[in-house]
Design a protein around this motif. Structure first.
Motif, PDB file in Angstrom:
ATOM      1  N   SER A  14      17.035 -38.913 -28.902  1.00 45.84           N
ATOM      2  CA  SER A  14      18.297 -38.025 -29.175  1.00 45.84           C
ATOM      3  C   SER A  14      18.990 -38.382 -30.548  1.00 45.84           C
ATOM      4  N   ALA A  40      10.078 -38.616 -19.766  1.00 40.86           N
ATOM      5  CA  ALA A  40      11.175 -38.613 -18.483  1.00 40.86           C
ATOM      6  C   ALA A  40      11.111 -39.939 -17.627  1.00 40.86           C
ATOM      7  N   CYS A  42      13.081 -41.584 -15.955  1.00 42.29           N
ATOM      8  CA  CYS A  42      13.594 -41.567 -14.869  1.00 42.29           C
ATOM      9  C   CYS A  42      12.907 -40.746 -13.603  1.00 42.29           C
ATOM     10  N   GLY A  43      11.633 -40.022 -14.210  1.00 42.31           N
ATOM     11  CA  GLY A  43      10.969 -39.187 -13.047  1.00 42.31           C
ATOM     12  C   GLY A  43       9.725 -39.892 -12.629  1.00 42.31           C
ATOM     13  N   TYR A  46       8.964 -40.236  -9.082  1.00 39.45           N
ATOM     14  CA  TYR A  46       8.773 -39.043  -8.417  1.00 39.45           C
ATOM     15  C   TYR A  46       7.404 -38.502  -8.554  1.00 39.45           C
ATOM     16  N   THR A  51       6.208 -35.861  -5.669  1.00 40.06           N
ATOM     17  CA  THR A  51       7.361 -34.814  -5.496  1.00 40.06           C
ATOM     18  C   THR A  51       7.041 -34.052  -6.997  1.00 40.06           C
ATOM     19  N   ILE A  52       7.151 -34.836  -8.024  1.00 35.52           N
ATOM     20  CA  ILE A  52       6.712 -34.063  -9.255  1.00 35.52           C
ATOM     21  C   ILE A  52       5.199 -34.206  -9.346  1.00 35.52           C
ATOM     22  N   SER A  57       4.588 -32.750 -16.903  1.00 31.56           N
ATOM     23  CA  SER A  57       6.106 -32.175 -16.799  1.00 31.56           C
ATOM     24  C   SER A  57       6.928 -33.420 -17.060  1.00 31.56           C
ATOM     25  N   ALA A 301      20.186 -43.978 -18.413  1.00 33.07           N
ATOM     26  CA  ALA A 301      19.796 -42.807 -19.367  1.00 33.07           C
ATOM     27  C   ALA A 301      21.102 -41.825 -19.789  1.00 33.07           C
ATOM     28  N   GLY A 302      22.023 -41.711 -19.206  1.00 30.64           N
ATOM     29  CA  GLY A 302      23.204 -40.955 -19.669  1.00 30.64           C
ATOM     30  C   GLY A 302      23.702 -41.563 -20.972  1.00 30.64           C
ATOM     31  N   ASN A 305      21.398 -41.550 -24.060  1.00 26.50           N
ATOM     32  CA  ASN A 305      21.421 -40.259 -24.752  1.00 26.50           C
ATOM     33  C   ASN A 305      22.776 -40.313 -25.727  1.00 26.50           C
TER      34      ASN A 305
ATOM     35  N   TYR B 368      12.371 -30.878 -14.489  1.00 29.76           N
ATOM     36  CA  TYR B 368      10.917 -31.219 -13.830  1.00 29.76           C
ATOM     37  C   TYR B 368      11.245 -31.633 -12.547  1.00 29.76           C
ATOM     38  N   TYR B 369      12.201 -31.750 -11.732  1.00 27.03           N
ATOM     39  CA  TYR B 369      12.505 -31.986 -10.418  1.00 27.03           C
ATOM     40  C   TYR B 369      12.311 -30.771  -9.581  1.00 27.03           C
ATOM     41  N   PRO B 370      11.511 -30.762  -8.616  1.00 24.37           N
ATOM     42  CA  PRO B 370      11.063 -29.555  -7.871  1.00 24.37           C
ATOM     43  C   PRO B 370      12.586 -29.025  -7.208  1.00 24.37           C
ATOM     44  N   GLU B 423      30.997 -39.206 -18.301  1.00 30.51           N
ATOM     45  CA  GLU B 423      29.815 -40.170 -17.751  1.00 30.51           C
ATOM     46  C   GLU B 423      29.786 -39.867 -16.244  1.00 30.51           C
ATOM     47  N   LEU B 424      28.531 -38.815 -16.040  1.00 22.77           N
ATOM     48  CA  LEU B 424      28.385 -38.243 -14.731  1.00 22.77           C
ATOM     49  C   LEU B 424      27.271 -38.902 -14.178  1.00 22.77           C
ATOM     50  N   TYR B 426      23.726 -39.354 -12.555  1.00 24.08           N
ATOM     51  CA  TYR B 426      22.457 -38.854 -13.154  1.00 24.08           C
ATOM     52  C   TYR B 426      21.385 -39.629 -12.370  1.00 24.08           C
ATOM     53  N   PRO B 428      17.073 -37.658 -11.160  1.00 23.92           N
ATOM     54  CA  PRO B 428      16.494 -36.458 -11.346  1.00 23.92           C
ATOM     55  C   PRO B 428      16.797 -35.531 -10.306  1.00 23.92           C
ATOM     56  N   SER B 432      20.749 -33.479 -15.026  1.00 25.94           N
ATOM     57  CA  SER B 432      19.858 -34.071 -16.156  1.00 25.94           C
ATOM     58  C   SER B 432      20.760 -35.191 -16.777  1.00 25.94           C
ATOM     59  N   ALA B 433      20.042 -36.018 -17.624  1.00 25.20           N
ATOM     60  CA  ALA B 433      20.817 -37.109 -18.252  1.00 25.20           C
ATOM     61  C   ALA B 433      22.043 -36.423 -18.995  1.00 25.20           C
ATOM     62  N   ARG B 434      21.951 -35.297 -19.343  1.00 21.83           N
ATOM     63  CA  ARG B 434      23.078 -34.538 -20.109  1.00 21.83           C
ATOM     64  C   ARG B 434      23.350 -33.436 -19.324  1.00 21.83           C
TER      65      ARG B 434
END
Lengths: 552, 552
Positions: A14, A40, A42-43, A46, A51-52, A57, A301-302, A305, B368-370, B423-424, B426, B428, B432-434
């Motif tokens: 970023s 990703a 954090c993915g 999954y 799940t993913i 992706s 991650a947040g 970034n 990317y998460y279902p 800072e929310l 996060y 997946p 999103s991280a953002r």
């Protein structure tokens, strides 16, 4: 201006993109040791769980895409061996060719991340023992699962990665043993809040072993054997080490960059290290915690970034500052979510901080609307100033929303007495007219204003029956359905006004209901009639969670 | 101390309960004209639709329960005929017996609510024409549907009630015609944000007619006929009047209590009327709007409940103040949610306020998460101070969370430049991280700091091709998939750096991408090369919505 960025995931990626948006003519080089940038992270769990479904992706941007979109020179499998601050160079090894070369820079950004902690346990180097940090780690795990037809996995550590992989493997039909050295999983929350999580984990067939460490891994004829601190030994097909991570600060330390007490690179609010032209971001750095003001490690991650963006601003001479971390986090564990922001009670105690807490329980939407599920919220605050110190929430739905609301309130410097005034979206499919956050705010305001007096479940456990009397004001139906408090006098709330005579005037009365709401009504009645009384915050639900946490 | 409360729903009920919790010895009398107190007003449409199967679950507390729990004297079917401030009495009619009596009070609370607006249209008194405000209204509608085997309903008004009943009836298999006089449904949002809603409504088979008024209702041999301002006439089985509500301030006005410009009872922040011992709350009062500081009507349950609590505090001599309304609201319409807080652009324009706006589009969880679905967010702010003026969001999931986050930020006085620092939670499955709110904050900060220059879709519509040139930077695949801007020069973003020669240097370049994100990257490239350029905020998605809203 030439900017070199070491590490091309999260913060590094970023920063690179932001730098280009700020300056079309800067030279921007990203040096990434691994095979992928901007994936990703954090993915990963999954994709392991299916799940993913598509591995592709998880790869957000390729080096080619960075070049085309941002005109950034991304070099994967290029490892920075050392940083020379005085010369403004880095020494780089091309891992594909073995070639070693020097790259100059005007500004350097270290986004080196963190590495899994692997304790020196006998056997951790055996094939079949993994950690999970990169796409390659994930590929190796998936290959092992396929090749060895893994039917049982042992996960070491009940943090985010351990919990997410536990869920992933369980969903693939692999039996899981989860080892956690401490008394609870999900360290950011307190033990009584984790206890719902322990139940959820066990209900899904996971063999959760708390207060249990891994002592040894050995290869056997048909797989692996793990020896535990409990003395047990288990046959298993794979082991995942997910104890935690440590900042990758070696490069910085060897270059003479100052690091902090916790081993992370020290940075100021501009994300600048002790060398003004060297910046650092992400899991590798220490940033100030909003509650205590102390440098902390926060591998999330947040923040990474955001820090990347801020570092880019400052590298290009724009003023931009990182405003500290709350550690806002959430984890999905099967059908339960658990999230938190700010400080936990454990941390507040360790810091000797002044705090009070309230517990509230309520539905994620209108209780009469189909699909409504219960949430439990713990709110930690300064009983004098009203400052929000921390919040923890668990439930099937809507946990993320309540923690986000509280995270914004905390960051904005609101007091708990402001929370009842928050005007949040309401329609029956989304909420109650009084959100659980409003409700927590009302209870906390009552505490601060002296309009209520609360006690906590620990005091019920250690109650002195000579001087205190617990009154259970729930209905007989509730007692039968949910269970009883020990040694309680049962008087249903709606009969209380006519049974005041049966209450002892010489004792402090502790009032227990199911969730803490009706107990406050009773408290006010008793206080009006001259009784000394306190209401159990969170009621039976919290009491049971506290007792469960004590007995793990 | 004797407190009399007129009206036992929402504000009245919560004031009564709070008053008891504050004072065990106050006399508290609730006089309710209808048959029920404390019922779930907002749940009525959902019982009509069958989502809430049990009628009983809408009745939150009975008079008997109020008596048992709170020792409150609740009298239903008791209508207050007049208020005598000088005598401190009310004149009450027992609707069951016809008896008229006088009740004294020390403090009076008017929680009289609002009544549906029924314009004087010929035929609105016919059987089969309804409004929906009470349990009895709901019962009557359900009985009519059952008795007449209703297969088509005409709903008049596209506000919350109209939309929720539209959904409810459609889910029951009843065909619906929805009439809306204005150019859009859901007035709190702006037309281009409502356009996704119009699409959702039509996709569910509803005959939505905008800019169409009801002119007449007539009884026919087999039901009703409605005549529309368009000249059309429709056969229908029932009509619901859901144009809006007006404050029930008659009692107050007749008693000489001052009312405001909008017809609501005037109150101060203590919820006190022009007579110090008479308080008023809920849909009947005007409260200051947080953005403009002007008194406004806000018939919403959340504020009513909070005001009830505050009025109780002040009636019992505790200081407590209402802090104004943001109008935070949300509506679920089939699979779409749409919510807002603060002022709309329409309102800002009408007030001649200084404002700027940005549009962002993004996924509710990791893309990317279902199950990830897209949201559209419009953020209105003061371009000089950065103050958050309003926000609107639509999407399938996560809309409530984003509006809540922005509602807290707005109430806390945060600037749009603070939003990127939030800072929310996060992970997946949640975000999103953002977060989209972070992203909107970044774009707004760029606008304020001059790091971006944006244009709006209206300017694309009225573009002067002599002096301006629209460049569509999306890929050929996107153009084919989503459609094209008219009169645009197509140069894909990743080829732009090598095609700068083909751009006109004598024109302002307007950059269009799909959601507004990549356009900013291109803007920065063009600016660095000396072009005058602006990026279309929200890209093609917003442009299309704006064009659709223009062509209703």
């Amino acid at each position: 201006m030439k900017i070199v960025i070491v590490g091309g995931v999260a913060g590094g990626a970023s920063a690179a993109a932001r730098a280009r948006r700020l300056s079309e003519d800067a030279d921007i080089v990203v040096l990434e040791r691994g095979e992928y940038v901007s994936f990703a992270n954090c993915g990963l769990p999954y994709h392991i769980g299916g799940t993913i479904p598509l591995r592709q992706s998880l790869i957000l941007k390729t080096p080619q895409e960075f070049k085309a979109r941002f005109n950034i020179d991304v070099r994967v499998r290029h490892e920075v061996m050392s940083v020379e601050p005085a010369q403004k160079t880095v020494t780089v090894k091309n891992l594909a060719t073995g070639e070693i070369y020097t790259e100059t820079w005007d500004r350097l950004l270290l986004s080196t991340g963190a590495a899994p902690v692997i304790p020196p346990i006998p056997g951790v180097a055996e094939p079949g023992v993994f950690s999970l940090r990169s796409i390659s780690d994930m590929d190796a795990i998936l290959a092992w699962i396929a090749e060895r037809s893994v039917s049982h996995a042992t996960l070491v550590g009940g943090g985010f990665i351990g919990l997410e992989v536990m869920e992933a493997l369980t969903e693939r039909g692999i039996r899981v043993t989860l080892l956690e050295m401490g008394e609870q999983v999900m360290a950011p929350v307190d033990p009584e809040m984790a206890s719902a999580l322990h139940q959820e984990i066990r209900e899904h067939g996971v063999d959760l072993r708390l207060k249990t460490a891994l002592k040894q891994v050995s290869r056997t004829a048909d797989g692996l054997s793990v020896e535990l601190s409990s003395g047990d030994a288990l046959r298993t097909d794979m082991v995942l080490m997910a104890i935690g991570v440590k900042p990758e600060s070696r490069l910085a330390v060897e270059a003479g960059i100052v690091s902090g007490k916790r081993g992370g690179i020290q940075v100021n609010a501009n994300m600048q290290t002790s060398f003004p032209d060297i910046y650092a971001v992400g899991d590798a750095v220490e940033t100030p915690d909003l509650v205590f003001g102390e440098p902390a490690l926060l591998p999330l991650a947040g923040p990474a970034n955001r820090q990347g963006r801020i570092a880019a601003d400052n590298m290009l001479d724009r003023h931009s500052q990182y405003r500290g971390s709350q550690g806002t986090a959430i984890c999905k564990v099967f059908s339960l979510s658990i999230g938190s922001c700010g400080a936990s009670e454990k941390q507040l105690k360790a810091h000797g901080a002044r705090y009070e807490k309230v517990y509230v329980h309520g539905a994620d939407r209108a209780s009469y609307y189909p699909g409504a599920t219960m949430m439990s919220l713990k709110l930690l605050f300064d009983p004098i100033s009203g400052a929000i110190l921390g919040a923890q929430c668990s439930g099937k739905n809507g946990v993320d929303k309540r923690i986000d609301v509280l995270a914004v309130a905390q960051r904005a410097g609101l007091s708990v007495t402001d929370l009842e005034h928050l005007e949040l979206t309401y329609a029956p499919p989304f909420n109650s007219a009084r959100d659980l956050v409003n409700q927590a705010g009302m209870v906390a305001s009552n505490v601060i204003n002296g309009d209520t007096a609360i006690c906590h479940a620990g005091e019920i456990v250690t109650m002195d029956t000579e001087r205190q009397c617990l009154v259970d004001i729930r209905s007989p139906g509730e007692l039968a359905q949910f269970g009883e408090y020990p040694n309680a006098l049962a008087i249903p709330v709606d009969e209380l006004r006519s049974h005041l005579d049966s209450l002892p005037r010489d004792k402090e009365i502790l009032i227990g209901c199911q969730s803490g709401l009706r107990g406050h009504v009773v408290l006010r009645i008793l206080q009006a009639h001259g009784f000394r009384a306190r209401n159990l915050s969170g009621g039976y639900k919290t009491w049971r969670a506290v007792v469960q946490a004590m007995n793990v």
